[in-house]
Design an enzyme around this catalytic site. Structure first.
Site, PDB file in Angstrom:
ATOM      1  N   ASP A 103      -9.338 -16.251 -24.905  1.00 20.67           N
ATOM      2  CA  ASP A 103      -9.945 -16.954 -23.769  1.00 20.67           C
ATOM      3  C   ASP A 103     -10.750 -16.025 -22.858  1.00 20.67           C
ATOM      4  OD1 ASP A 103      -7.405 -15.830 -23.183  1.00 20.67           O
ATOM      5  OD2 ASP A 103      -7.177 -17.073 -21.403  1.00 20.67           O
ATOM      6  N   GLU A 132      -4.516 -16.880 -22.509  1.00 18.38           N
ATOM      7  CA  GLU A 132      -3.687 -15.802 -21.939  1.00 18.38           C
ATOM      8  C   GLU A 132      -3.890 -15.695 -20.440  1.00 18.38           C
ATOM      9  OE1 GLU A 132      -2.224 -12.436 -20.224  1.00 18.38           O
ATOM     10  OE2 GLU A 132      -4.393 -12.651 -20.426  1.00 18.38           O
TER      11      GLU A 132
HETATM   12 ZN   LIG Z   1      -7.485 -10.450 -18.130  1.00 18.82          ZN
HETATM   13 ZN   LIG Z   2      -6.592  -9.602 -21.020  1.00 17.78          ZN
END
Ligand SMILES: [Zn+2]
Ligand SMILES: [Zn+2]
Length: 387
Positions: free
Chosen positions: A78, A136
């Site tokens: 991401d 994440e």
């Molecule tokens: Zn980051």
């Molecule tokens: Zn990262």
């Protein structure tokens, strides 16, 4: 510099990274990224490819060299809500979205490893699971969702990497024990009683109370924490008021709390609220306090990390391995470590003049990609060996 991949695959990894960099997507919205990754994985032999969630991709490779252990290799995919300002030829084409943490590189490196390992199942025992993880950067994170969905069932060990801007290419960090802190956060609203700025005695001024609360919260870290246990509390948002001559009815603030020690972390919500309660009580105000428990700290398994140290010495003879220092940043790779031993490798990709992570000018030294790909491949071949 390394036995594998050869120069040609390394160039391919750079091309993949640049495509990913140009097409960043936010957490939980990685649809184009996941499709790109899935299409590439399906073009490699011997992989069983699936989508554990709408925007994550899993590839499973069974070695044919004999029975062995199951190793999870993880990359995150991401990007961040940042307007890119690098001037790169392959800069983001998505306004306000940017790969400013290096996850484009992580994805490309793991693709490179999948290609190399899938081409040679005869050089592999056991099983490798390549997880291209979503989200994440945004709590609760994609890792928890994948773990809850059974990704780790049958997995013996997990390995992840992160490109690091402050560390130069040619250096990797392998650290036993605590590496990244638990990043918690909080929201606090102080409810006073608004009124005319000329008549403060008729109000309960939440601005003045907020100022004292901010200073009071600093003492939770500086006076109540054992100083040898790392911790940071940053008030990062502060909102209140609409006019010069109006005392507002409330002030909202929020911030970040980052700690390694589980007991200290568990005590933080009550210690913080005690300060908030005391100060607001003293002035007749009330409050709403919410403490958000974030990712757990990343604690590298010493035995796995030691094996990776041996792997690096052989696979990356020209790379310097550094023990590093614990960092107050957080990572949801810790979700895997709650179930299986694992190690998170930091790969130098910048240098002292490089822009920091999450900055509009963030970029990576692409020479680092080869180190990451090589570590994934060599770690998988070594850690799948029966104990
Ligand atoms: Zn980051
Ligand atoms: Zn990262």
């Amino acid at each position: 510099m390394t036995a594998s991949p050869t120069d040609a695959p390394a160039t391919q990894v750079i091309e993949w990274r640049r495509w990913l960099h140009q097409h960043p997507e936010l957490s939980f919205q990685e649809h184009g990224t996941a499709q790109y990754v899935e299409d590439l994985l399906r073009s490699f032999p011997n992989l069983s490819v699936s989508r554990p969630t709408p925007t994550s991709v899993l590839a499973i490779l069974k070695g044919t060299a004999g029975p062995g252990r199951t190793v999870l290799l993880r990359a995150d995919m991401d990007a961040l809500p940042i307007q890119e300002d690098t001037g790169l030829a392959f800069a983001s084409v998505n306004p306000g979205v940017m790969h400013a943490c290096g996850h484009d590189g992580h994805t490309a490196m793991l693709l490179g490893a999948a290609r190399e390992l899938s081409a040679h199942p005869e050089a592999l025992r056991g099983e490798v699971r390549f997880i291209f993880q979503h989200a994440e950067e945004l709590f609760p994170g994609g890792a928890r969702e994948l773990v809850d969905g059974g990704l780790l069932d049958g997995v013996d060990v997990a390995v992840g990497t992160h490109l690091m801007s402050p560390v130069p290419a040619g250096v990797i960090v392998l650290r036993e024990g605590p590496l990244l802190a638990a990043p918690d956060s909080f929201d606090l609203t102080i409810h006073g009683h608004g009124g005319h700025a000329a008549f403060p005695h008729t109000t309960i001024d939440p601005v003045v109370i907020a100022a004292q609360v901010i200073l009071g919260l600093q003492t939770v870290i500086s006076r109540q924490r054992d100083p040898v246990k790392a911790g940071v509390l940053s008030v990062t948002t502060l909102h209140g008021g609409t006019a010069h001559n109006v005392i507002p009815g409330e002030v909202a603030l929020g911030g970040s709390v980052r700690i390694f020690d589980p007991d200290l972390r568990a005590a933080m919500p009550e210690r913080m609220e005690q300060v908030v309660r005391g100060i607001t009580d003293a002035y007749g105000a009330t409050y709403t306090f919410t403490y958000h428990t974030g990712y757990d700290a990343v604690n590298n398994d010493p035995a796995v990390t030691q094996v990776l140290r041996e792997v690096a010495a052989t696979a990356l003879p020209d790379v310097t391995v550094h023990p590093g220092e614990p960092l107050m940043g957080g990572e949801d790779f810790s979700a895997y470590m709650t179930r299986v031993p694992g190690s998170f490798i930091l790969i130098g990709a910048g240098g002292p003049d490089a822009a920091p992570h999450h900055h509009p000018k963030f970029d990576i030294d692409e020479r680092a990609l080869d180190s990451g790909t090589t570590m994934y491949v060599a770690a998988a071949r070594r850690l799948t060996q029966p104990e």
